[in-house]
Write a protein that holds these residues in place. Structure first.
Motif, PDB file in Angstrom:
ATOM      1  N   VAL A  35       0.918  -1.757  -0.030  1.00  0.00           N
ATOM      2  CA  VAL A  35       0.097   0.034  -0.409  1.00  0.00           C
ATOM      3  C   VAL A  35       1.140   1.269   0.203  1.00  0.00           C
ATOM      4  O   VAL A  35       1.439   1.763   0.621  1.00  0.00           O
ATOM      5  CB  VAL A  35      -0.986   0.147   1.296  1.00  0.00           C
ATOM      6  CG1 VAL A  35      -1.518   1.463   1.602  1.00  0.00           C
ATOM      7  CG2 VAL A  35      -1.374  -1.175   1.503  1.00  0.00           C
ATOM      8  N   ASP A  37       1.224   5.643  -0.050  1.00  0.00           N
ATOM      9  CA  ASP A  37      -0.102   6.130   0.021  1.00  0.00           C
ATOM     10  C   ASP A  37       0.341   7.751  -0.754  1.00  0.00           C
ATOM     11  O   ASP A  37       1.750   8.171  -0.515  1.00  0.00           O
ATOM     12  CB  ASP A  37       0.505   7.368   1.783  1.00  0.00           C
ATOM     13  CG  ASP A  37       0.183   8.719   1.982  1.00  0.00           C
ATOM     14  OD1 ASP A  37      -1.046   9.018   1.215  1.00  0.00           O
ATOM     15  OD2 ASP A  37       0.115   8.583   2.949  1.00  0.00           O
ATOM     16  N   ALA A  44       1.641   3.267   3.016  1.00  0.00           N
ATOM     17  CA  ALA A  44       1.206   3.632   3.978  1.00  0.00           C
ATOM     18  C   ALA A  44       1.581   2.318   4.853  1.00  0.00           C
ATOM     19  O   ALA A  44       1.549   1.632   4.896  1.00  0.00           O
ATOM     20  CB  ALA A  44       0.165   3.134   3.001  1.00  0.00           C
ATOM     21  N   LEU A  47      -1.491   0.611   8.003  1.00  0.00           N
ATOM     22  CA  LEU A  47      -3.269   0.787   7.984  1.00  0.00           C
ATOM     23  C   LEU A  47      -3.243  -0.802   8.100  1.00  0.00           C
ATOM     24  O   LEU A  47      -2.573  -2.384   7.605  1.00  0.00           O
ATOM     25  CB  LEU A  47      -2.946   0.308   5.825  1.00  0.00           C
ATOM     26  CG  LEU A  47      -4.152   0.938   5.858  1.00  0.00           C
ATOM     27  CD1 LEU A  47      -4.119   1.875   4.752  1.00  0.00           C
ATOM     28  CD2 LEU A  47      -4.755  -0.640   5.040  1.00  0.00           C
ATOM     29  N   THR A  95      -8.958   2.413   5.985  1.00  0.00           N
ATOM     30  CA  THR A  95      -8.653   3.344   4.772  1.00  0.00           C
ATOM     31  C   THR A  95      -8.911   4.473   6.332  1.00  0.00           C
ATOM     32  O   THR A  95      -7.854   4.997   6.106  1.00  0.00           O
ATOM     33  CB  THR A  95      -9.221   4.139   3.570  1.00  0.00           C
ATOM     34  OG1 THR A  95     -10.506   3.494   3.397  1.00  0.00           O
ATOM     35  CG2 THR A  95      -8.508   2.717   2.140  1.00  0.00           C
ATOM     36  N   TYR A  98      -6.817   4.251   8.804  1.00  0.00           N
ATOM     37  CA  TYR A  98      -5.508   4.950   8.788  1.00  0.00           C
ATOM     38  C   TYR A  98      -5.046   6.363   8.631  1.00  0.00           C
ATOM     39  O   TYR A  98      -4.196   7.415   8.809  1.00  0.00           O
ATOM     40  CB  TYR A  98      -4.996   4.075   7.148  1.00  0.00           C
ATOM     41  CG  TYR A  98      -3.531   5.373   6.053  1.00  0.00           C
ATOM     42  CD1 TYR A  98      -2.478   4.813   7.337  1.00  0.00           C
ATOM     43  CD2 TYR A  98      -3.888   5.217   5.010  1.00  0.00           C
ATOM     44  CE1 TYR A  98      -1.024   5.170   6.307  1.00  0.00           C
ATOM     45  CE2 TYR A  98      -2.742   6.901   4.519  1.00  0.00           C
ATOM     46  CZ  TYR A  98      -1.059   6.094   5.548  1.00  0.00           C
ATOM     47  OH  TYR A  98      -0.280   6.793   4.831  1.00  0.00           O
ATOM     48  N   TRP A  99      -5.728   7.210   7.771  1.00  0.00           N
ATOM     49  CA  TRP A  99      -6.253   8.402   7.589  1.00  0.00           C
ATOM     50  C   TRP A  99      -6.516   9.072   8.727  1.00  0.00           C
ATOM     51  O   TRP A  99      -5.759  10.320   9.350  1.00  0.00           O
ATOM     52  CB  TRP A  99      -7.520   9.104   6.061  1.00  0.00           C
ATOM     53  CG  TRP A  99      -6.647   8.794   4.883  1.00  0.00           C
ATOM     54  CD1 TRP A  99      -7.128   7.550   4.042  1.00  0.00           C
ATOM     55  CD2 TRP A  99      -5.647   8.710   4.497  1.00  0.00           C
ATOM     56  NE1 TRP A  99      -6.928   7.370   3.332  1.00  0.00           N
ATOM     57  CE2 TRP A  99      -5.825   8.149   3.093  1.00  0.00           C
ATOM     58  CE3 TRP A  99      -4.617   9.314   4.614  1.00  0.00           C
ATOM     59  CZ2 TRP A  99      -4.379   8.557   2.331  1.00  0.00           C
ATOM     60  CZ3 TRP A  99      -3.548  10.349   3.673  1.00  0.00           C
ATOM     61  CH2 TRP A  99      -3.578   8.959   2.072  1.00  0.00           C
ATOM     62  N   SER A 106     -11.057  11.464   5.504  1.00  0.00           N
ATOM     63  CA  SER A 106     -10.552  10.636   3.875  1.00  0.00           C
ATOM     64  C   SER A 106     -12.535  11.000   3.360  1.00  0.00           C
ATOM     65  O   SER A 106     -12.865  10.309   4.439  1.00  0.00           O
ATOM     66  CB  SER A 106     -10.197   9.722   3.787  1.00  0.00           C
ATOM     67  OG  SER A 106     -10.759   8.665   3.902  1.00  0.00           O
ATOM     68  N   TYR A 110     -13.285   2.499   3.302  1.00  0.00           N
ATOM     69  CA  TYR A 110     -12.690   1.303   3.382  1.00  0.00           C
ATOM     70  C   TYR A 110     -12.382   1.074   2.138  1.00  0.00           C
ATOM     71  O   TYR A 110     -13.230   1.725   0.819  1.00  0.00           O
ATOM     72  CB  TYR A 110     -12.993  -0.114   4.332  1.00  0.00           C
ATOM     73  CG  TYR A 110     -14.470   0.191   4.037  1.00  0.00           C
ATOM     74  CD1 TYR A 110     -15.208  -1.206   2.740  1.00  0.00           C
ATOM     75  CD2 TYR A 110     -15.718  -0.050   4.610  1.00  0.00           C
ATOM     76  CE1 TYR A 110     -16.194  -1.474   2.375  1.00  0.00           C
ATOM     77  CE2 TYR A 110     -16.932   0.048   4.060  1.00  0.00           C
ATOM     78  CZ  TYR A 110     -17.239  -1.380   3.098  1.00  0.00           C
ATOM     79  OH  TYR A 110     -18.089  -0.931   2.675  1.00  0.00           O
ATOM     80  N   LEU A 130      -2.751   4.544  -2.830  1.00  0.00           N
ATOM     81  CA  LEU A 130      -4.220   5.708  -1.802  1.00  0.00           C
ATOM     82  C   LEU A 130      -3.211   6.743  -1.620  1.00  0.00           C
ATOM     83  O   LEU A 130      -2.557   7.073  -1.539  1.00  0.00           O
ATOM     84  CB  LEU A 130      -4.088   4.477  -0.348  1.00  0.00           C
ATOM     85  CG  LEU A 130      -5.453   4.530   1.046  1.00  0.00           C
ATOM     86  CD1 LEU A 130      -6.202   4.270  -0.249  1.00  0.00           C
ATOM     87  CD2 LEU A 130      -4.914   3.935   2.090  1.00  0.00           C
ATOM     88  N   TYR A 135      -8.720   5.395  -4.742  1.00  0.00           N
ATOM     89  CA  TYR A 135      -7.401   4.870  -4.879  1.00  0.00           C
ATOM     90  C   TYR A 135      -8.097   3.650  -6.014  1.00  0.00           C
ATOM     91  O   TYR A 135      -9.023   4.500  -7.010  1.00  0.00           O
ATOM     92  CB  TYR A 135      -7.951   3.576  -4.057  1.00  0.00           C
ATOM     93  CG  TYR A 135      -9.181   2.879  -3.728  1.00  0.00           C
ATOM     94  CD1 TYR A 135      -9.499   1.924  -4.815  1.00  0.00           C
ATOM     95  CD2 TYR A 135     -10.332   3.493  -3.460  1.00  0.00           C
ATOM     96  CE1 TYR A 135     -10.696   1.158  -4.736  1.00  0.00           C
ATOM     97  CE2 TYR A 135     -11.753   3.424  -3.809  1.00  0.00           C
ATOM     98  CZ  TYR A 135     -11.601   1.810  -4.216  1.00  0.00           C
ATOM     99  OH  TYR A 135     -12.566   1.307  -4.476  1.00  0.00           O
TER     100      TYR A 135
END
Length: 141
Positions: A35, A37, A44, A47, A95, A98-99, A106, A110, A130, A135
């Protein structure tokens, strides 16, 4: 281009296509993911993701593993050797979590990537690019 933007671009290019960004997955792992970013141009890290398989008889998803991306944005060993079988699989990427840790709102809470494996002797790599607002995924090598 600023030096920070140039560094992010070089990092993204390295991870996407150059030899330095390849070959980090264990040779025995039949399914991997990576993944990136794309907003920062960096991996990323941290995540959360889940791998599930659709069961033929019940048409229900069975969770096979839950993991987190490493500092390079990779999750190399999603399935141990010998555990892959033909069927439909789903990678669920958290996601939103993560954000949130990045201090960023975001659009997508997901991402689910559903794919079919017809030959369990092949290796499969499922990358995710992402950003907070988009994405992209594809079958990698």
């Amino acid at each position: 281009m600023s030096s920070g933007a140039a560094l992010r671009l070089r990092t993204l290019q390295r991870h996407l296509g150059s030899p330095e960004g390849r070959g980090m997955e264990p040779a025995s792992s039949p399914l991997t993911t990576h993944v990136l970013d794309t907003a920062s141009g960096l991996p990323a890290q941290g995540l959360c993701l889940q791998l599930s398989r659709l069961e033929d008889h019940s048409q229900q998803w069975t969770e096979l593993t839950k993991s987190y991306t490493d500092p390079d944005g990779r999750c190399p060993g999603l399935l141990p050797p010998g555990q892959m079988k033909a069927g439909t699989y789903k990678l669920f990427f958290d996601t939103e979590g993560y954000w949130r840790r990045q201090g960023q709102a975001s659009f997508y809470p997901y991402v689910e990537v559903v794919f079919t494996i017809t030959n369990e002797t092949h290796k499969f790599h499922v990358p995710l690019l992402l950003s907070p607002w988009s994405y992209t995924t594809y079958r990698g090598s």
